[in-house]
Design an enzyme around this catalytic site. Sequence first.
Site, PDB file in Angstrom:
ATOM      1  CG  LEU A  37       8.039  24.750  17.909  1.00 50.31           C
ATOM      2  CD1 LEU A  37       9.526  24.864  18.200  1.00 50.31           C
ATOM      3  CD2 LEU A  37       7.241  24.779  19.215  1.00 50.31           C
TER       4      LEU A  37
ATOM      5  CG  ASP B 101      -2.313  30.269  22.394  1.00 51.92           C
ATOM      6  OD1 ASP B 101      -2.864  30.593  23.465  1.00 51.92           O
ATOM      7  OD2 ASP B 101      -1.203  29.717  22.348  1.00 51.92           O
TER       8      ASP B 101
ATOM      9  CB  THR C  37       5.544  28.665  20.935  1.00 50.71           C
ATOM     10  OG1 THR C  37       4.647  29.769  21.094  1.00 50.71           O
ATOM     11  CG2 THR C  37       6.746  28.865  21.841  1.00 50.71           C
TER      12      THR C  37
ATOM     13  CG  ASN D 264       1.298  33.688  16.754  1.00 51.70           C
ATOM     14  OD1 ASN D 264       1.652  34.190  17.817  1.00 51.70           O
ATOM     15  ND2 ASN D 264       0.690  32.528  16.679  1.00 51.70           N
TER      16      ASN D 264
ATOM     17  NE  ARG E  81      -9.439  34.866  12.820  1.00 51.80           N
ATOM     18  CZ  ARG E  81      -9.492  35.094  11.516  1.00 51.80           C
ATOM     19  NH1 ARG E  81      -9.665  36.322  11.082  1.00 51.80           N
ATOM     20  NH2 ARG E  81      -9.347  34.115  10.649  1.00 51.80           N
TER      21      ARG E  81
END
Length: 293
Positions: A193, A73, A189, A148, A78
């Site tokens: 998280l 991930d 996530t 994210n 990137r």
Amino acid sequence: MKVAIYGQYYKPEDKEYLTELFHLLEKNAIEYIIENHYYKGLKKEVELKNAVTFSSYKDLDNSFSFMITIGGDGTILRAVTFIRNSNIPIVGINTGRLGFLATVQKDEIENAIHQLLTENYKIKERTLLSVTTSPVIKSLKSLNFALNEVSVSRKNTASMITIETSIDNEYLNSYWSDGLIICTPTGSTGYSLSCGGPIITPQAKSFAITPIAPHNLNARPMVIPDETTITLKISGREDEFFLSLDSRIVSVNNATEVCIKKADFSLKMIQINNQTFIKTLREKLLWGQDTRN
């Protein structure tokens, strides 16, 4: 069909899978272009015919059908810095560990290429965050987005920082903590998280605000609409704090105001073989399984 190939760095244990990938691309007459830094490590181990490279987001345009990432991930995070607002969909081959985003497993490469060629896939759009600061930080001018999360955290001290937080210009709270995370559903996530934040399904139109080790035990994670604008003002014993966008970190002066909101573009992710978010969640977190000995 033309695809871009991206990896953060070449790993010798990936040779078998990369050899298969490039063989399949050549066999199916798929034109490929490899990110230059990744190619430098790759070419020592994997034989390629007349490889072409790219080194900037400016080299990618709408002539590309997909970008294939090799890694986990973090590699996809990137890769987003190359994709930006070009609308090139990403297919993630997971040679990393957890893989909430990179969902094509190493033994599924042949099937994945077949599904791409036959257009047997779904495109799922992922929301990003954008950041502006006052005063302006030059290094963030062209890379002011995150898939994210955006986080602020203490820098060179063991002391906590105070993060005055407003949503849509209304004061919410002053978090006395090690930091604060603003995450997208995709990022729910990840770092959030691990700090006790909620899991949010990717298509939910929400963000989460998650404090990092708050001193105030009543400071709980909060879910807000993704049309909300979040404003942060940080103070503490040190003159600077860290501002992180998907682990791209800059040092910021205490007097700086950080404004976070939904980016004006989204990221397209390829979903193959019904590898849905819920299915991935069950597999990675072992939900629905009896783990008792």
